[in-house]
Design an enzyme around this catalytic site. Structure first.
Site, short mmCIF file in Angstrom:
data_model
loop_
_atom_site.label_atom_id
_atom_site.label_comp_id
_atom_site.label_asym_id
_atom_site.label_seq_id
_atom_site.Cartn_x
_atom_site.Cartn_y
_atom_site.Cartn_z
N SER A 1 0.83 -1.21 0.00
CA SER A 1 0.00 0.00 0.00
C SER A 1 0.86 1.26 0.00
O SER A 1 1.90 1.30 0.67
CB SER A 1 -0.90 0.00 1.24
OG SER A 1 -1.54 1.24 1.40
N TYR B 1 -3.28 -0.04 10.09
CA TYR B 1 -3.33 -0.74 8.81
C TYR B 1 -2.03 -0.55 8.03
O TYR B 1 -1.41 -1.52 7.56
CB TYR B 1 -4.52 -0.27 7.98
CG TYR B 1 -4.38 -0.62 6.52
CD1 TYR B 1 -4.47 -1.94 6.10
CD2 TYR B 1 -4.12 0.37 5.57
CE1 TYR B 1 -4.31 -2.26 4.75
CE2 TYR B 1 -3.97 0.06 4.23
CZ TYR B 1 -4.06 -1.27 3.83
OH TYR B 1 -3.89 -1.58 2.50
N LYS C 1 1.19 -3.23 6.80
CA LYS C 1 1.74 -3.39 5.45
C LYS C 1 3.25 -3.17 5.45
O LYS C 1 4.01 -3.90 4.79
CB LYS C 1 1.06 -2.41 4.50
CG LYS C 1 -0.38 -2.75 4.16
CD LYS C 1 -0.46 -4.06 3.40
CE LYS C 1 -1.85 -4.41 2.97
NZ LYS C 1 -1.93 -5.68 2.22
N TYR D 1 -0.07 -0.26 -3.95
CA TYR D 1 -1.26 0.31 -4.56
C TYR D 1 -1.52 1.71 -4.00
O TYR D 1 -1.33 1.97 -2.82
CB TYR D 1 -2.50 -0.51 -4.25
CG TYR D 1 -2.46 -1.98 -4.55
CD1 TYR D 1 -1.58 -2.53 -5.48
CD2 TYR D 1 -3.33 -2.84 -3.91
CE1 TYR D 1 -1.58 -3.88 -5.75
CE2 TYR D 1 -3.35 -4.20 -4.17
CZ TYR D 1 -2.46 -4.72 -5.07
OH TYR D 1 -2.46 -6.06 -5.33
#
Length: 342
Positions: free
Chosen positions: A117, A141, A145, A168
């Site tokens: 991410s 979160y 990652k 992403y």
């Protein structure tokens, strides 16, 4: 090529599976269906269960010894939820990945594409980042990652496993054939919440208008999910070329459009396509939110021969088409219009 997709019943994983099928490859899906949908696996090789379950993963790899690569999309992804439930996020995103990678190593898997991410970046004043930008995850979160990326880099440095982390930016849109799409009953990202507001007649809450951007709303790099899927296809095709003998075993590549769009600009683009338009209401920042970023990188083009081809308008239009069909494919997600609610 047979490709194992962890989390292949979710939004991105199922779209990657569709793209691989269209290209003649065979996806094998593992998903625990916590957020994924069984309907997205109809007609596909599907094994229900958690990637932390060693016996399940062993069974799948024994049953499919011809798997040549793995795409790891399995994760919990909602930022405010990660602030409220960090233990669940570390368990699902970090601990489960450690167990999963252990089994991949035992079975001799050598190619892994990891769904990372852009939220792991610490953007500078211009909000543009590339793969060399400072890393500074701002919520649980994003921390998960980043921790997993660092773990995978360590594993790749001491084993034959080679890992491509695809970072992403902000996925929108859907599979152009409308086979799969955003499946969550209450979407958490901006476009999903905007469509929900349009369908219910509610104002759209803009989470903060005091961010350091041109109009005060958060900024994102909205990339079409089908473009993300084609990037995975290109990565699989070129995977071995990315990791020459003697080189590093872990590589990170940004996947974005290179264009920053503010939330207010997203709303304006959305309202240009719908009638009636959606009203805006200012709301407080959500826990874990950041100002956002966009990519200035050309590495995906140079290494993968990839660049985003679908623009913001296409992403919005495809999302609207999916939401028009979603309730027929996933009937439990039906939304009652606000005017008809009791």
């Amino acid at each position: 090529m047979k490709v194992l997709i962890a989390g292949g019943a979710g939004f991105i994983g199922s779209t990657v599976a569709s793209c691989l099928l269209d290209a003649g490859h065979t996806p094998v899906v593992i998903d625990n269906l916590v957020t994924g949908r069984r309907e997205f696996c109809y007609g596909r090789i599907f094994h229900e269960g958690d990637i932390a379950d060693a016996s399940l993963v062993d069974g799948v790899l024994h049953r499919h010894p011809d798997i040549e690569a793995v795409v790891h999309c399995a994760a919990l992804t909602v930022v405010p939820d990660s602030v409220a439930r960090p233990v669940d996020y570390y368990r699902a995103n970090v601990a489960a990945t450690v167990e999963f990678v252990d089994r991949l190593l035992v079975h001799g898997v050598r190619r892994l594409i990891y769904s990372s991410s852009a939220s792991i970046y610490q953007p500078g004043p211009d909000l543009a980042v590339d793969e060399t930008s400072p890393l500074g995850a701002g919520n649980p979160y994003a921390h998960t990652k980043l921790v997993v990326e660092r773990m995978l880099a360590d594993v790749a440095a001491s084993t034959p496993l080679r890992v491509l982390s695809l970072r992403y930016f902000n996925p929108i849109g859907t599979d152009p054939a409308l086979r799969t799409g955003l499946q969550l009953p209450t979407p958490s990202h901006a476009l999903g919440r905007l469509i929900h507001a349009h369908r219910t007649g509610e104002p759209f809450p803009v989470a903060g208008l005091d961010w350091p951007t041109r109009d005060g709303s958060g900024l994102r790099d909205y990339v079409h999910v089908w473009d993300l899927a084609t990037a995975h296809l290109r990565a699989l095709d070129r995977f071995d070329e990315l990791f020459p003998a003697g080189g590093p075993g872990h590589l990170a590549v940004n996947l974005g459009t290179g264009t920053g769009t503010t939330v207010l600009e997203l709303i304006a683009a959305f309202n240009a396509l719908v009638d009636p338009t959606v009203a805006v209401a200012e709301a407080p920042r959500r826990p874990g939110d950041g100002v956002g970023a966009y990519t200035r990188s050309r590495l995906a083009r140079d290494l993968l021969g990839w660049r985003a081809e679908r623009d913001l308008t296409a992403g919005i239009a495809d999302s609207l088409a999916w939401f028009g069909r979603r309730e027929r494919l996933l009937p439990d997600l039906a939304v009652v219009p606000h005017s008809l609610a009791g």
